[in-house]
Write a protein that holds these residues in place. Structure first.
Motif, PDB file in Angstrom:
ATOM      1  N   THR A 270      -4.234   5.662  -9.797  1.00  0.00           N
ATOM      2  CA  THR A 270      -5.479   5.027  -9.356  1.00  0.00           C
ATOM      3  C   THR A 270      -5.217   3.772  -8.532  1.00  0.00           C
ATOM      4  OG1 THR A 270      -5.596   3.766 -11.416  1.00  0.00           O
ATOM      5  CG2 THR A 270      -6.729   5.893 -11.360  1.00  0.00           C
ATOM      6  N   GLU A 271      -3.999   3.228  -8.635  1.00  0.00           N
ATOM      7  CA  GLU A 271      -3.639   2.036  -7.875  1.00  0.00           C
ATOM      8  C   GLU A 271      -2.125   1.942  -7.768  1.00  0.00           C
ATOM      9  OE1 GLU A 271      -4.973  -1.408  -9.967  1.00  0.00           O
ATOM     10  OE2 GLU A 271      -3.799  -0.970 -11.764  1.00  0.00           O
ATOM     11  N   LEU A 272      -1.659   1.109  -6.858  1.00  0.00           N
ATOM     12  CA  LEU A 272      -0.233   0.822  -6.752  1.00  0.00           C
ATOM     13  C   LEU A 272       0.014  -0.574  -7.308  1.00  0.00           C
ATOM     14  CD1 LEU A 272       0.803   2.182  -3.230  1.00  0.00           C
ATOM     15  CD2 LEU A 272       1.354   3.125  -5.466  1.00  0.00           C
ATOM     16  N   PRO A 273       1.078  -0.746  -8.087  1.00  0.00           N
ATOM     17  CA  PRO A 273       1.337  -2.060  -8.694  1.00  0.00           C
ATOM     18  C   PRO A 273       1.778  -3.083  -7.655  1.00  0.00           C
ATOM     19  CG  PRO A 273       3.174  -0.594  -9.104  1.00  0.00           C
ATOM     20  CD  PRO A 273       2.111   0.245  -8.442  1.00  0.00           C
ATOM     21  N   SER A 274       1.686  -4.339  -8.022  1.00  0.00           N
ATOM     22  CA  SER A 274       2.037  -5.422  -7.098  1.00  0.00           C
ATOM     23  C   SER A 274       3.511  -5.413  -6.722  1.00  0.00           C
ATOM     24  CB  SER A 274       1.676  -6.777  -7.723  1.00  0.00           C
ATOM     25  OG  SER A 274       2.342  -6.938  -8.972  1.00  0.00           O
ATOM     26  N   SER A 275       4.367  -4.784  -7.549  1.00  0.00           N
ATOM     27  CA  SER A 275       5.801  -4.763  -7.234  1.00  0.00           C
ATOM     28  C   SER A 275       6.105  -3.957  -5.978  1.00  0.00           C
ATOM     29  CB  SER A 275       6.608  -4.211  -8.417  1.00  0.00           C
ATOM     30  OG  SER A 275       6.200  -2.899  -8.760  1.00  0.00           O
ATOM     31  N   ILE A 276       5.115  -3.199  -5.471  1.00  0.00           N
ATOM     32  CA  ILE A 276       5.312  -2.492  -4.203  1.00  0.00           C
ATOM     33  C   ILE A 276       5.618  -3.485  -3.093  1.00  0.00           C
ATOM     34  CG2 ILE A 276       2.877  -2.526  -3.486  1.00  0.00           C
ATOM     35  CD1 ILE A 276       5.057   0.535  -3.057  1.00  0.00           C
ATOM     36  N   ASN A 277       5.111  -4.700  -3.251  1.00  0.00           N
ATOM     37  CA  ASN A 277       5.285  -5.730  -2.228  1.00  0.00           C
ATOM     38  C   ASN A 277       6.700  -6.302  -2.212  1.00  0.00           C
ATOM     39  OD1 ASN A 277       4.058  -7.099  -0.092  1.00  0.00           O
ATOM     40  ND2 ASN A 277       3.626  -8.900  -1.348  1.00  0.00           N
ATOM     41  N   SER A 278       7.526  -5.885  -3.178  1.00  0.00           N
ATOM     42  CA  SER A 278       8.921  -6.353  -3.219  1.00  0.00           C
ATOM     43  C   SER A 278       9.856  -5.439  -2.435  1.00  0.00           C
ATOM     44  CB  SER A 278       9.398  -6.430  -4.676  1.00  0.00           C
ATOM     45  OG  SER A 278       9.517  -5.128  -5.240  1.00  0.00           O
ATOM     46  N   LEU A 279       9.327  -4.343  -1.903  1.00  0.00           N
ATOM     47  CA  LEU A 279      10.173  -3.367  -1.203  1.00  0.00           C
ATOM     48  C   LEU A 279      10.314  -3.774   0.267  1.00  0.00           C
ATOM     49  CD1 LEU A 279       8.743  -0.077  -2.786  1.00  0.00           C
ATOM     50  CD2 LEU A 279      10.757  -1.400  -3.488  1.00  0.00           C
ATOM     51  N   TYR A 280      11.116  -4.792   0.499  1.00  0.00           N
ATOM     52  CA  TYR A 280      11.242  -5.370   1.839  1.00  0.00           C
ATOM     53  C   TYR A 280      11.819  -4.391   2.861  1.00  0.00           C
ATOM     54  CZ  TYR A 280      10.794  -9.608  -0.999  1.00  0.00           C
ATOM     55  OH  TYR A 280      10.358 -10.548  -1.892  1.00  0.00           O
ATOM     56  N   GLN A 281      12.606  -3.409   2.389  1.00  0.00           N
ATOM     57  CA  GLN A 281      13.249  -2.463   3.303  1.00  0.00           C
ATOM     58  C   GLN A 281      12.446  -1.179   3.503  1.00  0.00           C
ATOM     59  OE1 GLN A 281      15.950  -3.438   4.944  1.00  0.00           O
ATOM     60  NE2 GLN A 281      15.772  -5.361   3.784  1.00  0.00           N
ATOM     61  N   LEU A 282      11.291  -1.076   2.852  1.00  0.00           N
ATOM     62  CA  LEU A 282      10.530   0.171   2.892  1.00  0.00           C
ATOM     63  C   LEU A 282      10.100   0.510   4.317  1.00  0.00           C
ATOM     64  CD1 LEU A 282       9.521   2.273   0.807  1.00  0.00           C
ATOM     65  CD2 LEU A 282       7.291   1.136   0.900  1.00  0.00           C
ATOM     66  N   ARG A 283      10.386   1.762   4.711  1.00  0.00           N
ATOM     67  CA  ARG A 283      10.015   2.240   6.047  1.00  0.00           C
ATOM     68  C   ARG A 283       8.866   3.253   5.997  1.00  0.00           C
ATOM     69  NH1 ARG A 283      13.907  -0.973   6.517  1.00  0.00           N
ATOM     70  NH2 ARG A 283      15.399  -0.957   8.241  1.00  0.00           N
ATOM     71  N   ALA A 284       8.779   4.032   4.910  1.00  0.00           N
ATOM     72  CA  ALA A 284       7.752   5.080   4.818  1.00  0.00           C
ATOM     73  C   ALA A 284       7.115   5.066   3.437  1.00  0.00           C
ATOM     74  CB  ALA A 284       8.361   6.450   5.103  1.00  0.00           C
ATOM     75  N   LEU A 285       5.795   4.874   3.403  1.00  0.00           N
ATOM     76  CA  LEU A 285       5.014   4.924   2.165  1.00  0.00           C
ATOM     77  C   LEU A 285       3.989   6.041   2.316  1.00  0.00           C
ATOM     78  CD1 LEU A 285       4.036   3.917  -0.567  1.00  0.00           C
ATOM     79  CD2 LEU A 285       2.700   2.156   0.625  1.00  0.00           C
ATOM     80  N   ILE A 286       4.113   7.076   1.477  1.00  0.00           N
ATOM     81  CA  ILE A 286       3.290   8.273   1.616  1.00  0.00           C
ATOM     82  C   ILE A 286       2.561   8.529   0.298  1.00  0.00           C
ATOM     83  CG2 ILE A 286       3.296  10.731   2.199  1.00  0.00           C
ATOM     84  CD1 ILE A 286       6.018  10.206   3.599  1.00  0.00           C
ATOM     85  N   VAL A 287       1.228   8.513   0.353  1.00  0.00           N
ATOM     86  CA  VAL A 287       0.407   8.733  -0.845  1.00  0.00           C
ATOM     87  C   VAL A 287      -0.711   9.733  -0.534  1.00  0.00           C
ATOM     88  CG1 VAL A 287       0.897   6.564  -2.038  1.00  0.00           C
ATOM     89  CG2 VAL A 287      -0.874   6.619  -0.270  1.00  0.00           C
ATOM     90  N   GLN A 288      -0.376  10.789   0.176  1.00  0.00           N
ATOM     91  CA  GLN A 288      -1.366  11.809   0.529  1.00  0.00           C
ATOM     92  C   GLN A 288      -1.957  12.477  -0.713  1.00  0.00           C
ATOM     93  OE1 GLN A 288       0.142  14.855   3.081  1.00  0.00           O
ATOM     94  NE2 GLN A 288       0.523  13.500   4.801  1.00  0.00           N
ATOM     95  N   ARG A 289      -3.245  12.805  -0.620  1.00  0.00           N
ATOM     96  CA  ARG A 289      -3.930  13.617  -1.624  1.00  0.00           C
ATOM     97  C   ARG A 289      -3.823  13.034  -3.034  1.00  0.00           C
ATOM     98  NH1 ARG A 289      -2.605  19.811  -0.747  1.00  0.00           N
ATOM     99  NH2 ARG A 289      -4.688  20.030  -1.631  1.00  0.00           N
TER     100      ARG A 289
END
Length: 660
Positions: A270-289
């Motif tokens: 239902t949500e993404l946690p705040s720790s997602i903001n710590s992924l400084y190297q993230l290039r692709a975030l996919i949350v389809q469907r």
């Protein structure tokens, strides 16, 4: 792994099918037969090796292949080892480390992989190399996929998501070998593969700190551990297709500081946690469907994010601090009722591919989008009021688009190679407001559009190749001034008419819009209640001479397909102007009694499908005597009651008949 084997002659036949004629060259054949024997009768091995040798005419290459297979033959010569040996040889023969890495990445999936998803992973991981644009990276990825398919290490597949998409699949045996290879190479390709095994929790799983990629795809995971093993080298985390997963612990992503790819599609979060903001190297975030996902955490620190895909979620607002995502190249926010603030698009200067087709954007948003200099592909929904007094020259930058005007009910799947405009109730554009945009379109879909003539007839749209009309009501009688001096759709190839009222013939439709159908190749007509024939004699006998396929459904007044021109006009319809129709499909046409003349219109027919057309008792003579017909599909009762000029004609076509 259960593998069936072939006899020697069957093995050789399969090898030649895959290697081609080169295998039968006099100086190649002895080596080719030895290589085929080395495959041990294994179809997969024969296919892989044979395909890899296709087109190779130098005898040295064949000697080298044979020596390589013999040298690497394991001591234990069982079937499994033989397959591993052959596929490993094919892997070693790949042209570069990049393509080898792409091959190994595919083994993280237990089943078919959507091509676009796969290319986004490779791009985010850096496997595709450095490219200035998304399109360049995408093209490079397609090239690598084709190379892997040519080597029989991947095979084409179709995947049903919101629509049918192109995918690739890896044979179970090939996947086993890929995982074995990855395990022997070292840290660069170390992975955890626990995909498609019905796993419901991972709390007690031991994971090495050196693991590079983790795949828990297609399981039944219900929860993730609060304290996950630190994985400082992990670059890909694949958790998609775990529907029971509802919540992600707040500090979960702190364990993956080097993460570049994160896929949480088709989960119950239902949500993404705040720790997602710590992924400084993230290039692709996919949350389809993720149909329960209503909120994304702030993303201020995701400066390197290139792909953000939130299609078919329940997001109602954009995540905070998206203005920091200045490197974003692909944004897929196909989300209904999404609230978009003024100035949002101006903060995305690098975006090349933008999909917001489920939202209805206003004039301000359209102005902002038009200023995006790197934009190449676009899919948006736009309010009808946004099209007045507007310059569309910016659309020359677009290589593909889908623009939906108004609340149209026609579903058009997005295709990057198409330039599509989908319009609802076009009569409000009576003064050419859409003409500027239509100049750039290849496909035009119109729903409940009553002002058809005003929209089309007073301009020339050279790029339009497809016209699809649904629920249209016009007076198709003689128009003032007669036929126009120019053809507004000179390159139209595909015409689809559905629920068009008052339409008695396609010829009337052409005269009404001054369209000459000079390049029309495919014609689909459904539920046009007034239709009595397709073509008739008017001022000019305008039968599309390039017409190849006709499909007609549920037209209950249709009597015949072609009404012969009157004698005064017949000379105009010379043989070069008669179409060579190859496919004809007729369904639920109770009044249809004849296909009509001229006979030569049907002599090139290859496929005929007839269902619920009980009045059609006799086929044209040119069909009865045809040598081109390959399939005649229809009900057994209809076939048995057909009348023939000669019973021998029926006998000759009996082998072509297929029961519907």
């Amino acid at each position: 792994m259960n593998v069936t084997t072939l006899k020697e002659d069957e093995s050789w036949q399969l090898f030649v099918e895959n290697a081609g004629d080169v295998a039968n060259l006099e100086y190649i054949q002895p080596l080719a037969k030895e290589i085929a024997r080395e495959c041990g009768g294994l179809p997969l091995a024969i296919t892989v090796i044979g395909s890899s040798m296709r087109g190779k005419t130098r005898v040295q290459l064949w000697n080298d292949a044979l020596d390589s297979l013999r040298r690497s033959e394991p001591y234990n010569k069982n079937v499994k080892d033989k397959v591993y040996n052959v596929i490993k040889w094919s892997y070693d023969s790949l042209e570069s480390r990049d393509i080898q890495s792409c091959f190994l990445y595919c083994s993280l999936y237990p089943a078919a992989i959507p091509i676009d998803d796969l290319l986004h992973y490779w791009w985010a991981e850096g496997i595709l190399g450095e490219h200035d644009t998304y399109e360049q990276a995408y093209n490079r990825g397609i090239t690598l996929i084709e190379s892997l398919k040519d080597a029989c290490l991947l095979e084409a597949d179709k995947i049903v998501k919101a629509q049918v998409v192109d995918g690739v699949n890896m044979h179970d045996g090939v996947r086993d070998v890929a995982r074995w290879i990855a395990s022997t190479i070292g840290d660069e390709h170390t992975s955890v593969f626990q995909a498609g095994i019905g796993l419901n929790k991972i709390s007690h799983m031991k994971i090495s700190a050196s693991v590079k990629r983790i795949s828990f795809v297609s399981n039944k995971i219900e929860c993730l551990p609060d304290c996950f093993t630190k994985c400082p080298k992990t670059t890909s985390l694949l958790l998609q297709d775990n529907q029971p997963l509802k919540k992600i612990p707040h500090e979960f992503f702190l364990a993956f500081p080097a993460l570049r790819v994160l896929n949480l599609s088709q989960t119950g979060i239902t949500e993404l946690p705040s720790s997602i903001n710590s992924l400084y190297q993230l290039r692709a975030l996919i949350v389809q469907r993720c149909f329960e996902l209503k909120e994304l955490a702030p993303v201020a620190n995701l400066h390197n994010l290139q792909v953000l895909d939130c299609e078919n979620t329940e997001l109602r607002c954009l995540p905070q601090r998206m203005d920091n995502l200045t490197n974003l190249r692909l944004l897929n926010m196909c989300v209904a009722d999404l609230s978009i603030s003024e100035g949002f698009f101006l903060n995305l200067p690098s975006v090349e591919m933008l999909n917001m087709s489920c939202s209805c954007l206003g004039a301000t948003s359209l102005d902002e989008i038009s200023s995006l200099q790197n934009l190449t592909y676009l899919s948006i929904g736009v309010d009808s009021s946004s099209f007045f007094n507007r310059d569309y020259t910016w659309m020359t930058r677009l290589k593909g688009f889908l623009i939906e005007v108004g609340e149209t009910s026609i579903y058009v799947p997005y295709n990057k190679s198409k330039r599509v405009i989908n319009v609802d109730k076009c009569e409000i554009f009576s003064n050419g407001e859409l003409s500027g945009m239509l100049q750039f379109a290849s496909d035009l879909y119109l729903n409940e559009c009553m002002g058809l003539r005003k929209l089309i007839s007073y301009n020339t749209f050279n790029g339009l190749k497809l016209l699809n009309i649904v629920c249209c009501s016009c007076s198709f009688g003689q128009v003032e001034g007669g036929s126009g001096q120019f053809d507004p759709l000179p390159n139209l190839e595909y015409l689809d008419l559905y629920l068009v009222k008052n339409l008695k013939s396609v010829s009337d439709f052409g005269q009404y819009l001054s369209v000459r159908f000079s390049k029309l190749s495919q014609l689909n007509i459904s539920r046009c209640a007034s239709l009595t024939c397709l073509f008739n004699d008017g001022e000019v006998c305008s039968v599309p001479k390039h017409l190849e396929e006709i499909m007609i459904n549920h037209c209950y007044q249709l009597v015949e397909l072609y009404v012969q021109c009157s004698s005064s006009d017949q000379a105009r319809l010379v043989n070069s102007e008669i179409p060579r129709v190859q496919r004809l499909k007729l369904h639920d046409l109770p009044e249809l009694a004849t296909l009509g003349e001229p006979q030569s219109m049907w002599e090139h027919l290859e496929e005929l499908t007839v269902s619920y057309c009980d009045g059609l008792r006799k086929l044209s003579f040119s069909i009865q005597t045809s040598k081109n017909i390959k399939i005649i599909e229809g009900g057994s009762e209809w076939w048995s009651q057909l009348e023939w000029d000669d019973e021998n004609f029926k006998s000759n076509l009996e082998s072509c008949y297929k029961k519907w």
